[in-house]
Design an enzyme around this catalytic site. Structure first.
Site, PDB file in Angstrom:
ATOM      1  N   GLY A 245      -7.399 -24.255  18.798  1.00  0.00           N
ATOM      2  CA  GLY A 245      -7.884 -25.360  19.614  1.00  0.00           C
ATOM      3  C   GLY A 245      -7.073 -25.671  20.848  1.00  0.00           C
TER       4      GLY A 245
ATOM      5  N   THR B 191     -14.928 -21.956  18.444  1.00  0.00           N
ATOM      6  CA  THR B 191     -14.044 -21.994  17.276  1.00  0.00           C
ATOM      7  C   THR B 191     -12.821 -21.144  17.569  1.00  0.00           C
ATOM      8  OG1 THR B 191     -13.769 -21.481  14.955  1.00  0.00           O
ATOM      9  CG2 THR B 191     -15.322 -20.099  16.152  1.00  0.00           C
ATOM     10  N   GLY B 192     -11.672 -21.611  17.123  1.00  0.00           N
ATOM     11  CA  GLY B 192     -10.476 -20.823  17.376  1.00  0.00           C
ATOM     12  C   GLY B 192      -9.273 -21.735  17.510  1.00  0.00           C
TER      13      GLY B 192
ATOM     14  N   THR C 121     -14.222 -23.535  10.977  1.00  0.00           N
ATOM     15  CA  THR C 121     -14.938 -24.536  11.775  1.00  0.00           C
ATOM     16  C   THR C 121     -16.399 -24.109  11.854  1.00  0.00           C
ATOM     17  OG1 THR C 121     -13.030 -25.097  13.111  1.00  0.00           O
ATOM     18  CG2 THR C 121     -15.166 -25.376  14.164  1.00  0.00           C
TER      19      THR C 121
HETATM   20  N1  ASP Z   1     -10.841 -25.062  16.837  1.00  0.00           N
HETATM   21  C1  ASP Z   1     -10.426 -25.707  15.645  1.00  0.00           C
HETATM   22  C2  ASP Z   1      -9.216 -26.547  15.940  1.00  0.00           C
HETATM   23  O1  ASP Z   1      -8.349 -26.098  16.652  1.00  0.00           O
HETATM   24  C3  ASP Z   1     -10.101 -24.775  14.544  1.00  0.00           C
HETATM   25  C4  ASP Z   1     -11.019 -23.604  14.391  1.00  0.00           C
HETATM   26  O2  ASP Z   1     -12.030 -23.517  15.063  1.00  0.00           O
HETATM   27  O3  ASP Z   1     -10.751 -22.705  13.572  1.00  0.00           O
HETATM   28  O4  ASP Z   1      -9.117 -27.635  15.419  1.00  0.00           O
END
Ligand code: ASP
Length: 356
Positions: free
Chosen positions: A276, A273-274, A222
């Protein structure tokens, strides 16, 4: 002397009460933030996703490619800010560079859904007005951050989704592409691997293990940006393809204002980011701002508390990049790595990938 003392005391009480009533919470925050180290007239910070990013799994060429694109992206925003442009423009244009790169899970490099499609989410927020825009689940808009921006600037709404969002994007003259545009071999192969693993886990009747493994390994990349401009305005934006093998129209935190993105001139601008689902439940981006506003924490303290105690405490992982109203920049994550970069008003550039 006996008569003067009570008079002086009364005068002191009256003056301190008048001063207190003039001070609003915002100026209190400003004072506490001033105690942060650093600070800058303008500043920009970006991420390209957090996760199990280990040096041992990276080739020199791949690392170099990531560093190059992170630098290109952040320099784009830096130039805009240096020339007196707005933080909103810096955030949008910086994210465009990463959306156009197949290396990140946003725009061109978006991950695949279980159905073999690419469904993209994005959001942006203006710290000056608290206006915001977001789009979810689009399949034909080349740069979803532009769509989020158009939703904010040109519609009476905050969030549009799916087909309707695409119709709006087209009406706004945004670039529309064939869904094939988002196809990349690496992401397609990642979907096949995710499905194979899913099958193995399901055969073993161990769904929780599947979800943990898949989600941890297939959600990187992301992109996001937070910036402060010379006029003291903050902005943040986030763009993503979500998580590999997602289904049922799953939407993550990236397009949710307050979870994936938040900006408020009184406090800070944050992009997340992470994993979600956890970031939505912890309202990560807004919570960081709220801890600064209501508890007087510095950006660093607030980010640490939310990422490590709150998200980590729930069992989630990921990170944020953020900048406060005084130009202090923060990276915070509880994963092995996060693609990230920052630049201050002196043009000092940092690019990092791994945990330090
Ligand atoms: N946060 C994003 C989601 O859950 C994915 C990511 O940031 O890696 O869609």
């Amino acid at each position: 002397m006996k008569t003067i003392l009570p008079l002086l005391l009364a005068l002191f009480v009256i003056t301190s009460c008048t001063q207190n009533s003039k001070e609003n919470p915002v100026s209190e925050v400003a004072k506490s933030n001033k105690t942060d180290e650093g600070g800058a007239e303008f500043a920009i910070v970006i991420h390209g996703g957090a996760g199990t990013i280990l040096k041992k799994n990276m080739t020199d060429e791949k690392e170099d490619a990531y560093r190059k694109i992170l630098e290109k992206a952040i320099r784009t925003g830096y130039e805009i800010l240096k020339n007196g442009g707005t933080s909103l423009d810096a955030v949008t244009k910086t994210i465009n560079i990463m959306e156009d790169s197949p290396l990140f899970n946003a725009g061109k490099g978006a991950v695949f859904t279980n159905a073999g499609t690419n469904e993209l989410d994005a959001s942006i927020m203006d710290g000056k007005t608290l206006n915001a825009g977001a789009s979810a689940g689009t399949t034909t808009v080349r740069n979803p951050i532009d769509l989020a921006r158009a939703v904010m600037d040109k519609s009476p709404h905050v969030m549009l989704s799916g087909k309707g969002a695409e119709v709006f994007a087209e009406a706004q003259g945004l670039e529309i592409v064939d869904p094939e545009y988002f196809y990349t071999v690496n992401r397609f192969n990642a979907l096949q691997r995710a499905k194979e693993r899913e099958q193995i886990e399901l055969d073993h009747d161990d769904k929780s293990a599947f979800y943990d493994a898949e989600i941890k390994d297939f959600k990187f990349g992301t992109v996001g940006c937070a910036a402060l401009d010379k006029d003291g305005n903050l902005a943040a934006g986030t763009s993503t393809g979500g998580m590999t093998n997602k289904r049922w129209g799953r939407i993550g935190d990236a397009p949710i204002i307050g979870a994936g993105t938040y900006a408020n001139n009184a406090t800070c601008a944050v992009s997340s980011t992470g994993w979600g689902e956890y970031f939505i439940r912890a309202m990560v981006a807004h919570d960081i701002s709220a801890l600064m506003a209501y508890k007087g924490l510095t950006l660093k303290e607030a980010a640490r508390e939310v990422i490590h105690d709150k998200v980590g405490g729930l069992g989630g992982d990921g990170g944020i990049v953020a900048v406060d109203k005084n130009g202090n920049m923060v990276f915070e994550f509880n994963t092995e790595g996060m693609y990230r970069a920052s630049m201050n008003d002196q043009g000092e550039l940092t690019i990092e990938i791994y945990e330090k």
